[in-house]
Write an enzyme that holds these catalytic residues in place. Sequence first.
Site, PDB file in Angstrom:
ATOM      1  N   ASP A   1     165.536  52.463   3.865  1.00  0.00           N
ATOM      2  CA  ASP A   1     165.993  53.091   2.623  1.00  0.00           C
ATOM      3  C   ASP A   1     166.758  54.369   2.950  1.00  0.00           C
ATOM      4  OD1 ASP A   1     164.889  51.084   1.071  1.00  0.00           O
ATOM      5  OD2 ASP A   1     162.969  52.113   0.865  1.00  0.00           O
TER       6      ASP A   1
ATOM      7  N   ASP B   1     167.052  43.006  -0.153  1.00  0.00           N
ATOM      8  CA  ASP B   1     166.285  43.394  -1.339  1.00  0.00           C
ATOM      9  C   ASP B   1     167.225  43.947  -2.409  1.00  0.00           C
ATOM     10  OD1 ASP B   1     164.246  44.193  -3.088  1.00  0.00           O
ATOM     11  OD2 ASP B   1     163.927  46.093  -2.036  1.00  0.00           O
TER      12      ASP B   1
ATOM     13  N   LYS C   1     167.349  42.324  -5.595  1.00  0.00           N
ATOM     14  CA  LYS C   1     166.727  42.000  -6.890  1.00  0.00           C
ATOM     15  C   LYS C   1     167.764  41.494  -7.898  1.00  0.00           C
ATOM     16  CE  LYS C   1     163.124  45.546  -6.302  1.00  0.00           C
ATOM     17  NZ  LYS C   1     163.684  46.249  -5.124  1.00  0.00           N
TER      18      LYS C   1
ATOM     19  N   HIS D   1     169.660  39.765 -10.844  1.00  0.00           N
ATOM     20  CA  HIS D   1     169.227  39.470 -12.218  1.00  0.00           C
ATOM     21  C   HIS D   1     170.483  39.356 -13.075  1.00  0.00           C
ATOM     22  CE1 HIS D   1     166.421  40.708 -15.818  1.00  0.00           C
ATOM     23  NE2 HIS D   1     167.068  39.575 -16.030  1.00  0.00           N
TER      24      HIS D   1
ATOM     25  N   PRO E   1     172.299  32.461 -14.948  1.00  0.00           N
ATOM     26  CA  PRO E   1     171.909  31.573 -13.846  1.00  0.00           C
ATOM     27  C   PRO E   1     172.981  31.334 -12.795  1.00  0.00           C
ATOM     28  CG  PRO E   1     170.979  30.752 -15.887  1.00  0.00           C
ATOM     29  CD  PRO E   1     171.866  31.903 -16.257  1.00  0.00           C
ATOM     30  N   ASN E   2     174.206  30.993 -13.193  1.00  0.00           N
ATOM     31  CA  ASN E   2     175.232  30.668 -12.203  1.00  0.00           C
ATOM     32  C   ASN E   2     175.595  31.877 -11.348  1.00  0.00           C
ATOM     33  OD1 ASN E   2     177.355  28.755 -11.131  1.00  0.00           O
ATOM     34  ND2 ASN E   2     178.644  30.435 -11.847  1.00  0.00           N
ATOM     35  N   THR E   3     175.732  33.033 -11.978  1.00  0.00           N
ATOM     36  CA  THR E   3     176.092  34.239 -11.231  1.00  0.00           C
ATOM     37  C   THR E   3     175.016  34.594 -10.216  1.00  0.00           C
ATOM     38  OG1 THR E   3     177.398  35.090 -13.078  1.00  0.00           O
ATOM     39  CG2 THR E   3     176.632  36.697 -11.457  1.00  0.00           C
TER      40      THR E   3
ATOM     41  N   THR F   1     156.291  47.954  -8.646  1.00  0.00           N
ATOM     42  CA  THR F   1     155.018  48.629  -8.357  1.00  0.00           C
ATOM     43  C   THR F   1     154.950  50.029  -8.947  1.00  0.00           C
ATOM     44  OG1 THR F   1     155.872  49.369  -6.216  1.00  0.00           O
ATOM     45  CG2 THR F   1     154.602  47.322  -6.247  1.00  0.00           C
TER      46      THR F   1
ATOM     47  N   ARG G   1     150.710  51.995   2.167  1.00  0.00           N
ATOM     48  CA  ARG G   1     150.595  53.304   2.787  1.00  0.00           C
ATOM     49  C   ARG G   1     149.399  53.310   3.730  1.00  0.00           C
ATOM     50  NH1 ARG G   1     154.784  53.402   0.725  1.00  0.00           N
ATOM     51  NH2 ARG G   1     155.710  54.882  -0.729  1.00  0.00           N
TER      52      ARG G   1
END
Length: 232
Positions: free
Chosen positions: A13, A62, A64, A66, A69-71, A122, A182
């Site tokens: 990150d 990672d 994510k 969203h 559907p096709n894209t 989370t 952690r």
Amino acid sequence: MSACQSPIIVALDFPTREAALALADQLDPKLCRVKVGKELFTSCAAGIVEILRDKGFEVFLDLKFHDIPNTTAMAVKAAAEMGVWMVNVHCSGGLRMMAACRETLEAFNGPKPLLIGVTVLTSMEREDLAGIGLDIEPQEQVLRLAALAEKAGMDGLVCSAQEAPALKGAHPRLQLVTPGIRPAGSAQDDQRRILTPRQALDAGSDYLVIGRPISQAADPAKALAAIVAELG
């Protein structure tokens, strides 16, 4: 590339390629995989994945995804073409979106990455869900989305370690990827639902995403080795 047998995924990150590679160069790809998230990928584009793979790392992309559907399915296909080991999409995109991603990967002529669904972030607690119109406990929403992921043929889920026992019981086929890990004594930072690495594996998690306890350690290689030793 040597196959990694460790459950540890180190989160890269960072805002720049130089910072990410400075950490990666201190890590052994036999002891961990690495995660490329939104900040690093947006800064460096697909080239960072190629560099990490050339160094011997299996890469969890990672981002994510969203979208419709096709894209989303085409984004997952593009990730597969990069040679990533794992890619994720938001389960809240719905059954048709996840199924489209699964179908696209099944038709892909090459190594297929693990297709993982993101349930509830989370960092979110009940009041956060209420703020977006969901009057439900996080664990209930996780189970609801997990059922959709199972139906769509996903390979696994991102979930907190607290959700892992219920998910393993309901969906033993799914592999569980757990952030918010952690080691004992570490600060919680912005991950609310956390456990130690050993507790997470015992709870049913298959892969553990660990960021700052390794990336911000004085000696990242030593910190990684200590976690590997803790896990036995």
